[in-house]
Design a protein around this motif. Structure first.
Motif, PDB file in Angstrom:
ATOM      1  N   UNK A  79     -12.789   8.965   0.093  1.00 54.25           N
ATOM      2  CA  UNK A  79     -12.961   8.805  -1.802  1.00 54.25           C
ATOM      3  C   UNK A  79     -11.526   8.369  -2.381  1.00 54.25           C
ATOM      4  N   UNK A  80     -11.524   8.091  -3.496  1.00 54.36           N
ATOM      5  CA  UNK A  80     -10.593   7.705  -4.360  1.00 54.36           C
ATOM      6  C   UNK A  80      -9.069   7.134  -3.862  1.00 54.36           C
TER       7      UNK A  80
ATOM      8  N   UNK B  75       0.816  -1.273  -0.045  1.00 56.50           N
ATOM      9  CA  UNK B  75      -0.307   0.178  -0.017  1.00 56.50           C
ATOM     10  C   UNK B  75       0.903   1.353   0.122  1.00 56.50           C
ATOM     11  N   UNK B  76       0.492   2.634  -0.329  1.00 48.81           N
ATOM     12  CA  UNK B  76       0.715   3.601  -0.608  1.00 48.81           C
ATOM     13  C   UNK B  76      -0.599   4.189  -0.579  1.00 48.81           C
ATOM     14  N   UNK B  77      -0.728   5.098   0.200  1.00 45.86           N
ATOM     15  CA  UNK B  77      -1.776   6.318   0.420  1.00 45.86           C
ATOM     16  C   UNK B  77      -2.293   6.890   1.431  1.00 45.86           C
ATOM     17  N   UNK B  78      -3.152   7.672   1.191  1.00 49.75           N
ATOM     18  CA  UNK B  78      -3.435   8.442   2.257  1.00 49.75           C
ATOM     19  C   UNK B  78      -5.126   8.079   3.095  1.00 49.75           C
ATOM     20  N   UNK B  79      -4.776   9.112   3.411  1.00 46.73           N
ATOM     21  CA  UNK B  79      -5.922   9.059   4.261  1.00 46.73           C
ATOM     22  C   UNK B  79      -6.794  10.001   5.584  1.00 46.73           C
ATOM     23  N   UNK B  80      -7.436  10.555   5.856  1.00 46.80           N
ATOM     24  CA  UNK B  80      -8.252  11.471   6.885  1.00 46.80           C
ATOM     25  C   UNK B  80      -7.670  11.959   7.754  1.00 46.80           C
TER      26      UNK B  80
ATOM     27  N   UNK C 116      -2.828   4.855  -5.502  1.00 48.02           N
ATOM     28  CA  UNK C 116      -1.672   4.970  -5.988  1.00 48.02           C
ATOM     29  C   UNK C 116      -1.896   3.394  -7.114  1.00 48.02           C
ATOM     30  N   UNK C 117      -0.739   3.482  -8.143  1.00 49.05           N
ATOM     31  CA  UNK C 117      -0.456   2.939  -9.066  1.00 49.05           C
ATOM     32  C   UNK C 117      -0.173   1.162  -8.933  1.00 49.05           C
ATOM     33  N   UNK C 118      -0.395   0.351  -9.863  1.00 52.77           N
ATOM     34  CA  UNK C 118       0.602  -0.721 -10.303  1.00 52.77           C
ATOM     35  C   UNK C 118       2.015  -0.765 -10.276  1.00 52.77           C
TER      36      UNK C 118
ATOM     37  N   UNK D 248      -0.492   8.894  -4.941  1.00 49.37           N
ATOM     38  CA  UNK D 248      -0.648  10.807  -5.813  1.00 49.37           C
ATOM     39  C   UNK D 248      -1.900  10.134  -5.084  1.00 49.37           C
ATOM     40  N   UNK D 249      -1.561  11.428  -3.426  1.00 55.35           N
ATOM     41  CA  UNK D 249      -2.829  11.824  -3.028  1.00 55.35           C
ATOM     42  C   UNK D 249      -3.179  13.108  -3.564  1.00 55.35           C
ATOM     43  N   UNK D 250      -2.488  13.824  -4.449  1.00 60.14           N
ATOM     44  CA  UNK D 250      -4.048  14.422  -5.428  1.00 60.14           C
ATOM     45  C   UNK D 250      -5.472  13.271  -5.789  1.00 60.14           C
TER      46      UNK D 250
END
Length: 528
Positions: free
Chosen positions: A508-509, A17-22, A514-516, A521-523
């Motif tokens: 959302x999003x 994983x590589x992503x964002x959160x709230x 995170x792509x393959x 991609x935090x935006x």
């Protein structure tokens, strides 16, 4: 991304994983909060871990992608690169040796300074001039000269054909930086990153180590990306367990690199209210590599016998569960040109077959060596993986294997010096093309600093594959490259990872964040 280790380059489940959160922000505002176990540390040996000319790891690139802008980028959902800082880019010759880009109108850095073709030339030339031995210079080394034309055009003249060059321009080393903030022939010390990308950033540092990065939407950004939030915080955790507790306690909105396999398995089997696990395609791989000049493994029969003994399925299932699957080639499934070369050559694991291989080569058994791995770079399951690998080899009675773990800060330099006969590595792709799974390991001046050479691969097949603009048309060439690896075994693929992102409800999003290639991609993130 060493990709990367280039390491990066990479284990998953933990890789995944590589992503964002709230969540809330100490810096004010309703920021989306993302957790990661990536660590950014300044040391005497690396005073500039976030400089685009220096940093070559997945975690570092995921900071740079938010802040420095590149001429091209990989679009949402994947595919061929499209213009980003540029309004158009194209090869101007049929040989794929001259690539021209035209900048967008009104492009500026975050402080309002105009972005010019000279800035692009300066930024890429400094990567070539600094030529950091552990950095990403190899991605751009095919550039012969850089020419600027008028107020908006820049032309790259390549030393050889390279149909993958648009992909390379989409990587952080090709990011555009300012002359007054980044020295021409030296690294920019510290952790600050400035550019013309979708966000500005502010690092929070304690004891020469980043503990948080606050990304704020850049109001001057002009590019192809749609920024769907105003602020994202990247919180750094010492391990996956601490990151998981923060998610459960609603302190972060998303878990990214690197979740443990146990966490992913638990969330799959026993979902928790308010937390969602999202599975995404993954292109990260894990493999063993060899110093082919070391007396213990110099004879390829030893390496071939290891390929015959190792049970990849048992390792993937036993250690990583649903977050990994066996890998029988350097090029993973899902990438153009993939073929199961190792399975085609060796079939199912066979101790008898390995014994015959060693006997024909006149190799005395058991073959004794140390299996080396890094303790703190690819996630918490790495130690278990290497204990199981050693057990499989030792149970064959053909090998006598010890296991040794070393922190990454010492491991990577020792590996590059050739101190290890056999060692484990991971790889996040710099870009999703089969070239990025072959050339970094087989070409001259390769990522591993390996002494292995294949004249057919280096002089014929790799250059041949780069002359083909239609990447699917190069599949035959990549099949030959994979067959060379299966026969000579300079590296031994073990598993391919899946990606999972854990997030709290109301975000959302996530599926796009995170792509393959595990690019953050935090935006893409937004509150529901």
């Amino acid at each position: 991304m060493n990709r990367k280790t280039l390491v990066l380059p990479a284990v998953i489940g933990l890789l995944a994983p590589v992503l964002a959160a709230c969540g809330g922000s100490d810096d004010g505002g309703d920021a989306i909060v993302v957790g990661t176990t990536d660590q950014f540390v300044a040391s005497k040996d690396n005073t500039a871990p976030l400089d685009p000319a220096i940093g070559y790891e997945a975690g570092v690139w995921n900071v740079l992608r938010q802040t420095v802008q590149t001429l091209t980028h990989i679009p949402r959902g994947g595919g061929e690169p499209v213009p980003e800082a540029a309004q158009s880019c194209e090869f101007t010759d049929t040989a794929n040796e001259s690539y021209r880009c035209t900048l967008r109108d009104g492009l500026t850095f975050s402080d309002g300074t105009p972005v010019t073709p000279e800035d692009v030339k300066y930024s890429i030339q400094r990567v070539l001039d600094i030529k950091d031995e552990s950095g990403p210079v190899g991605l751009l080394a095919n550039i012969d000269t850089i020419e600027t034309k008028g107020p908006k055009q820049i032309v790259f003249h390549l030393s050889t054909s390279d149909a993958t060059f648009p992909y390379k321009l989409a990587t952080p080393p090709a990011g555009i930086v300012q002359k007054d903030k980044y020295p021409a022939k030296a690294a920019r010390d510290g952790f600050q990153v400035d550019g013309s990308g979708p966000y500005t950033m502010k690092p929070e540092v304690k004891d020469d180590q980043v503990v948080k990065v606050v990304f704020t939407k850049n109001p001057k950004y002009k590019g192809d990306l749609k920024v769907l939030n105003d602020k994202v915080e990247l919180n750094l955790f010492p391990d996956a367990a601490a990151m998981g507790r923060a998610l459960e306690d609603d302190e972060i909105d998303m878990m990214t690199r690197t979740m443990s396999p146990e966490q992913s398995k638990q969330m799959l089997e026993k979902p928790k209210d308010g937390i969602e696990l999202t599975e995404m395609p993954g292109l990260a791989i894990s493999y063993l590599a060899f110093n082919t000049e070391d007396p213990v493994v110099k004879d390829k029969a030893v390496r071939q016998a290891m390929a015959q003994v190792i049970d990849r399925g048992s390792i993937a299932t036993g250690v990583y569960g649903s977050t990994a699957e066996p890998l029988y080639s350097l090029i993973p499934s899902g990438v153009t040109g993939h073929t199961n070369s190792f399975f085609n050559k060796y079939g199912e694991p066979s101790v008898a077959g390995a014994a015959e291989t060693l006997e024909k080569a006149g190799i005395d058994t058991p073959v004794k060596f140390t299996l080396n791995y890094t303790t703190d770079h690819y996630g918490p399951a790495t130690a278990s993986e290497f204990e199981l690998l050693a057990k499989q080899l030792n149970n064959s009675k053909l090998f006598d294997v010890d296991v040794a773990g070393t922190p990454w800060s010492k491991y990577r330099p020792a590996q590059k010096k050739g101190d290890y006969a056999v060692y484990g590595m991971g790889w996040f792709p710099d870009f999703p093309d089969p070239d990025n799974y072959t050339a970094p390991f087989l070409d001259k001046n390769n990522f591993l600093n390996s002494p292995y050479e294949s004249a057919l691969a280096q002089d014929t097949l790799i250059p041949q594959s780069r002359r083909v603009a239609d990447r699917s048309a190069a599949s035959g060439t990549f099949t030959k490259l994979q067959d060379i690896v299966a026969n000579d075994v300079p590296v031994l693929p073990v598993w391919q990872g899946k990606q999972y992102v854990a997030s709290r409800d109301g975000l959302n999003g996530v599926e796009w964040a995170v792509n393959a290639s595990a690019d953050l991609q935090l935006w893409e993130l937004a509150r529901a």
